[in-house]
Design a protein around this motif. Sequence first.
Motif, mmCIF file in Angstrom:
data_model
loop_
_atom_site.group_PDB
_atom_site.id
_atom_site.type_symbol
_atom_site.label_atom_id
_atom_site.label_comp_id
_atom_site.label_asym_id
_atom_site.label_seq_id
_atom_site.Cartn_x
_atom_site.Cartn_y
_atom_site.Cartn_z
ATOM 1 N N GLN A 105 -80.338 6.161 27.383
ATOM 2 C CA GLN A 105 -80.929 6.339 28.722
ATOM 3 C C GLN A 105 -81.779 7.597 28.789
ATOM 4 O O GLN A 105 -82.802 7.626 29.469
ATOM 5 N N LEU A 106 -81.354 8.636 28.073
ATOM 6 C CA LEU A 106 -82.075 9.907 28.085
ATOM 7 C C LEU A 106 -83.163 9.977 27.007
ATOM 8 O O LEU A 106 -83.872 10.977 26.908
ATOM 9 N N GLY A 107 -83.280 8.920 26.199
ATOM 10 C CA GLY A 107 -84.283 8.888 25.147
ATOM 11 C C GLY A 107 -83.995 9.836 24.000
ATOM 12 O O GLY A 107 -84.914 10.377 23.391
ATOM 13 N N LEU A 108 -82.711 10.024 23.688
ATOM 14 C CA LEU A 108 -82.309 10.980 22.650
ATOM 15 C C LEU A 108 -81.740 10.284 21.419
ATOM 16 O O LEU A 108 -81.052 9.269 21.539
ATOM 17 N N ALA A 109 -81.997 10.864 20.265
ATOM 18 C CA ALA A 109 -81.409 10.417 19.004
ATOM 19 C C ALA A 109 -80.095 11.150 18.780
ATOM 20 O O ALA A 109 -79.841 12.202 19.398
ATOM 21 N N ALA A 110 -79.288 10.630 17.888
ATOM 22 C CA ALA A 110 -77.998 11.271 17.578
ATOM 23 C C ALA A 110 -78.180 12.734 17.196
ATOM 24 O O ALA A 110 -77.369 13.580 17.577
ATOM 25 N N SER A 111 -79.247 13.052 16.474
ATOM 26 C CA SER A 111 -79.477 14.430 16.020
ATOM 27 C C SER A 111 -79.720 15.402 17.166
ATOM 28 O O SER A 111 -79.643 16.613 16.980
ATOM 29 N N GLN A 112 -79.975 14.880 18.362
ATOM 30 C CA GLN A 112 -80.231 15.720 19.533
ATOM 31 C C GLN A 112 -78.997 15.855 20.428
ATOM 32 O O GLN A 112 -79.074 16.419 21.507
ATOM 33 N N VAL A 113 -77.876 15.338 19.949
ATOM 34 C CA VAL A 113 -76.644 15.308 20.733
ATOM 35 C C VAL A 113 -75.553 16.125 20.050
ATOM 36 O O VAL A 113 -75.341 16.016 18.848
ATOM 37 N N CYS A 114 -74.869 16.926 20.847
ATOM 38 C CA CYS A 114 -73.647 17.605 20.414
ATOM 39 C C CYS A 114 -72.518 16.986 21.234
ATOM 40 O O CYS A 114 -72.627 16.875 22.455
ATOM 41 N N TYR A 115 -71.463 16.541 20.565
ATOM 42 C CA TYR A 115 -70.320 15.966 21.269
ATOM 43 C C TYR A 115 -69.058 16.700 20.858
ATOM 44 O O TYR A 115 -68.833 16.976 19.678
ATOM 45 N N MET A 116 -68.228 16.994 21.860
ATOM 46 C CA MET A 116 -66.971 17.718 21.637
ATOM 47 C C MET A 116 -65.809 16.894 22.170
ATOM 48 O O MET A 116 -65.805 16.511 23.345
ATOM 49 N N GLY A 117 -64.845 16.607 21.308
ATOM 50 C CA GLY A 117 -63.677 15.844 21.716
ATOM 51 C C GLY A 117 -62.463 16.266 20.918
ATOM 52 O O GLY A 117 -62.576 16.984 19.920
#
Length: 172
Positions: A105-117
Amino acid sequence: MAKSPRTKSRVSPARWAAIRLFAMDVDGVLTDGTVEIHSDGTESKQFSILDGMGLVRLHKAGLAVAWISGRPSEATSARAAELKVPHVIQGRTDKLMALQELASQLGLAASQVCYMGDDDIDAPAINWAGIGVAPSGSMPAALKVADLVPRRAAGLGAVREVCEHILASRGP
């Protein structure tokens, strides 16, 4: 192939600079994982002011912030509203699918995402993200695929530590 845990020095500044979305689980990441249920059925959680300030600073720097929680919670909704978190997804245990949908939806690739879990259900999202993070007290599946394990504990500044890495990559 699973990633192995890395210290901050092994996540390159270029990878941090690519981040446009910092998404995270809530319980066990923004909190210490404790949920207090009161006799009237309401719940309360403790959130770190340090983490909140880090998220506010990310927002001011133009980065997207998202919370993806497996359980709906009024306490989570109230804190998200206070911090003006624009993307709050609750009641989704398929964290990877929720994260991928939001990134699309935001037009982002995985490389542009930081996820914390911190839990098994977060591990696929941690592994998919350009930078995956798990607090030190996380379940083994999350720790195994994390690029970074913050020095600070969940609910006590771990999120702020990640915010500082992202902000530092953008310069003064």
